[in-house]
Write an enzyme that holds these catalytic residues in place. Structure first.
Site, mmCIF file in Angstrom:
data_model
loop_
_atom_site.group_PDB
_atom_site.id
_atom_site.type_symbol
_atom_site.label_atom_id
_atom_site.label_comp_id
_atom_site.label_asym_id
_atom_site.label_seq_id
_atom_site.Cartn_x
_atom_site.Cartn_y
_atom_site.Cartn_z
ATOM 1 N N LYS A 296 -10.029 7.779 1.382
ATOM 2 C CA LYS A 296 -10.374 6.193 0.816
ATOM 3 C C LYS A 296 -11.718 6.123 0.871
ATOM 4 O O LYS A 296 -12.314 5.066 0.238
ATOM 5 C CB LYS A 296 -9.577 5.218 1.463
ATOM 6 C CG LYS A 296 -7.995 5.107 1.394
ATOM 7 C CD LYS A 296 -7.350 4.261 2.160
ATOM 8 C CE LYS A 296 -5.769 4.170 1.631
ATOM 9 N NZ LYS A 296 -5.065 5.172 1.858
ATOM 10 N N GLU B 144 -2.428 5.275 13.355
ATOM 11 C CA GLU B 144 -2.136 6.370 12.590
ATOM 12 C C GLU B 144 -2.351 7.514 13.499
ATOM 13 O O GLU B 144 -1.629 8.643 13.720
ATOM 14 C CB GLU B 144 -2.870 6.543 11.520
ATOM 15 C CG GLU B 144 -2.267 7.677 10.494
ATOM 16 C CD GLU B 144 -2.897 7.540 9.250
ATOM 17 O OE1 GLU B 144 -2.277 8.183 8.148
ATOM 18 O OE2 GLU B 144 -3.626 6.688 8.688
ATOM 19 N N HIS C 171 -3.590 7.714 5.772
ATOM 20 C CA HIS C 171 -3.442 6.497 5.000
ATOM 21 C C HIS C 171 -5.075 6.099 5.325
ATOM 22 O O HIS C 171 -5.743 5.554 4.378
ATOM 23 C CB HIS C 171 -2.516 5.481 5.798
ATOM 24 C CG HIS C 171 -2.490 4.481 5.040
ATOM 25 N ND1 HIS C 171 -2.245 4.212 3.768
ATOM 26 C CD2 HIS C 171 -2.645 2.932 5.403
ATOM 27 C CE1 HIS C 171 -2.113 2.744 3.262
ATOM 28 N NE2 HIS C 171 -2.425 1.854 4.140
ATOM 29 N N CYS D 93 0.807 -1.284 -0.032
ATOM 30 C CA CYS D 93 -0.100 -0.093 0.074
ATOM 31 C C CYS D 93 0.893 1.415 0.147
ATOM 32 O O CYS D 93 0.368 2.377 -0.283
ATOM 33 C CB CYS D 93 -1.019 -0.024 1.089
ATOM 34 S SG CYS D 93 -1.769 -1.687 1.324
ATOM 35 N N HIS E 179 -9.586 1.958 -1.523
ATOM 36 C CA HIS E 179 -8.101 1.768 -1.088
ATOM 37 C C HIS E 179 -7.477 1.173 -2.462
ATOM 38 O O HIS E 179 -7.749 0.017 -2.767
ATOM 39 C CB HIS E 179 -8.098 0.648 -0.045
ATOM 40 C CG HIS E 179 -6.454 0.645 0.532
ATOM 41 N ND1 HIS E 179 -5.434 1.014 -0.198
ATOM 42 C CD2 HIS E 179 -5.896 0.319 1.523
ATOM 43 C CE1 HIS E 179 -4.236 0.727 0.381
ATOM 44 N NE2 HIS E 179 -4.612 0.492 1.898
ATOM 45 N N PHE F 230 1.314 -3.151 4.639
ATOM 46 C CA PHE F 230 1.666 -4.566 4.905
ATOM 47 C C PHE F 230 3.071 -4.692 4.817
ATOM 48 O O PHE F 230 3.524 -4.407 3.944
ATOM 49 C CB PHE F 230 0.690 -5.319 4.440
ATOM 50 C CG PHE F 230 -0.548 -5.568 4.913
ATOM 51 C CD1 PHE F 230 -1.174 -4.981 6.026
ATOM 52 C CD2 PHE F 230 -1.590 -6.372 4.162
ATOM 53 C CE1 PHE F 230 -2.344 -5.192 6.548
ATOM 54 C CE2 PHE F 230 -2.748 -6.596 4.714
ATOM 55 C CZ PHE F 230 -3.276 -6.011 5.811
#
Length: 403
Positions: free
Chosen positions: A326, A305, A294, A162, A331, A390
């Site tokens: 998002k 976050e 994010h 990502c 995403h 990830f």
């Protein structure tokens, strides 16, 4: 130190087929998530996504090109075309040699992979198209962009889940800073909305069946999207000398590794990337007015976050605006940071902060100003764009207003 201007931008995503359409949708808080439409979707438990509906490859490419271009490559080419048209550059001679391409993607040609697994395993055929490998390889989009526009300088693909497009854009920035290039075409592209792409993500149990609600206490997971965004990064004096319109300046970049867990985010890793980008930009924490988060809509990401932002900014966190787009465009995995950079440019140029739509319930662990549900007019001089992947790989970009 050589400075970096953004002189072109292009995109295709579920909110729009170009930059103006996308920014209008972001200002309006428009939802790009809908029911998925592709083969065997009824076999999935997750049936929503930010899909680009009514997209017809034949409207843009001929038959020979379609045989070579996976969907993610097509999206990258369309976005690059818009960006380069805006930049007004032509690449020949020395400029071609000092111009390159760095694009991010997580899966590369996932649609091609999915189709050919069906051909071999479901239909029992023993032959596949001879262009399967060059069509699905993650560097396909980078290569075709370089060939289409004669970009002969440093070029490669980045695949860090990502954070792919933020890593790609950060590397493009560093290439110009280091004097290895004068112009870099950069961003990211992803097209994972196919049966295999969704089925794999289902296994992680991080997907929502109804909506993406970042920072809202009742959030229940992420929603995938697809699309691309591509930018022209150009050495500042080179851009000024030719009278180019400068959309924004890329001022800082930092990347870190959590070195902790393959899927669980780390507050420390995220905080070090955020602080590093501000430090690299040579500005103070108080100068940052907006962060494009994010903000995936998963319980783990959002609270981690927010904790990282609060730790880095301390008393300045109360005056920060932080939103996740998002909830609108989904995403986009390896392409998500690139599409989200458009919201950062809009904040700097137009004074419009894109909202976090779908926000319903305050979460005490996400007690920041998340610009809920409606866009906001505000003057900001510096912004950040966060990407946390990830594998614990983090990439944060800092942008400032055009000089």
């Amino acid at each position: 130190m050589r400075r970096i201007a953004i002189t072109g931008a292009g995109t295709i995503n579920a909110l729009g087929r170009n930059v103006p359409e996308t920014l209008e949708a972001m200002r309006e808080g428009r939802l790009g998530i809908s029911d998925l439409a592709f083969r065997d979707v009824d076999r999935l438990s997750i049936r929503i996504g930010a899909q680009i509906h009514d997209y017809v490859p034949e409207d843009h490419f001929n038959r020979q090109q379609i045989a070579l271009y996976d969907r993610f490559t097509q999206f990258a080419l369309l976005s690059a075309g818009e960006a380069l048209e805006q930049a007004g550059l032509e690449f020949a001679g020395a400029l071609a040699d000092r111009s390159g391409v760095i694009l991010g993607t997580s899966a590369g040609g996932m649609n091609t992979t999915d189709e050919n697994y069906r051909t071999v395993f479901e239909e029992g055929k023993n032959r596949v198209h001879p262009f399967v490998v060059p069509k699905l390889m993650p560097n396909a989009a980078t290569s075709h962009v370089s060939m289409q526009w004669n970009l002969r300088g440093p070029s490669f693909a980045v695949s860090t889940a990502c954070a792919s497009s933020n890593h790609a854009m950060g590397q493009a920035m560093m290439m110009i800073r280091a004097g290895m290039a004068d112009v870099m075409v950069t961003g990211g592209s992803e097209a994972m909305l196919c049966f295999g792409g969704i089925k794999a993500w289902e296994g992680l149990r991080v997907m929502s069946k109804d909506a993406c609600r970042p920072f809202s206490a009742n959030r229940n997971g992420m929603v995938q999207g697809e699309g691309a965004a591509v930018f022209v990064f150009e050495e500042m004096e080179h851009a000024k000398a030719r009278g180019a319109e400068i959309l924004a300046e890329v001022t800082g970049f930092a990347m870190t590794a959590d070195a902790a867990d393959i899927v669980m985010p780390s507050k420390s890793g995220a905080a070090r990337a955020i602080a590093g980008a501000v430090r690299d930009a040579g500005i103070g924490l108080e100068d940052i007015g907006y962060i494009n988060a994010h903000g995936t809509g998963t319980a783990a990401n959002d609270k981690t976050e927010c904790a990282a932002v609060s730790e880095v900014f301390g008393r300045h966190a109360d005056r920060l605006m932080i939103s996740s787009t998002k909830a609108m465009h989904g995403h986009i995995i390896g392409g998500t940071g690139a599409v989200e950079l458009l919201a950062c440019i809009m904040a700097l140029r137009d004074g419009v902060i894109a909202p976090t739509i779908g926000y319903q319930e305050p979460d005490p662990e996400c007690a920041l100003d998340v610009v809920p549900n409606e866009a906001r007019e505000a003057s900001v001089a510096a912004v950040l764009s966060n990407a946390f992947a990830f594998g614990g790989l983090n990439a944060v970009l800092a942008l400032g207003r055009a000089p």
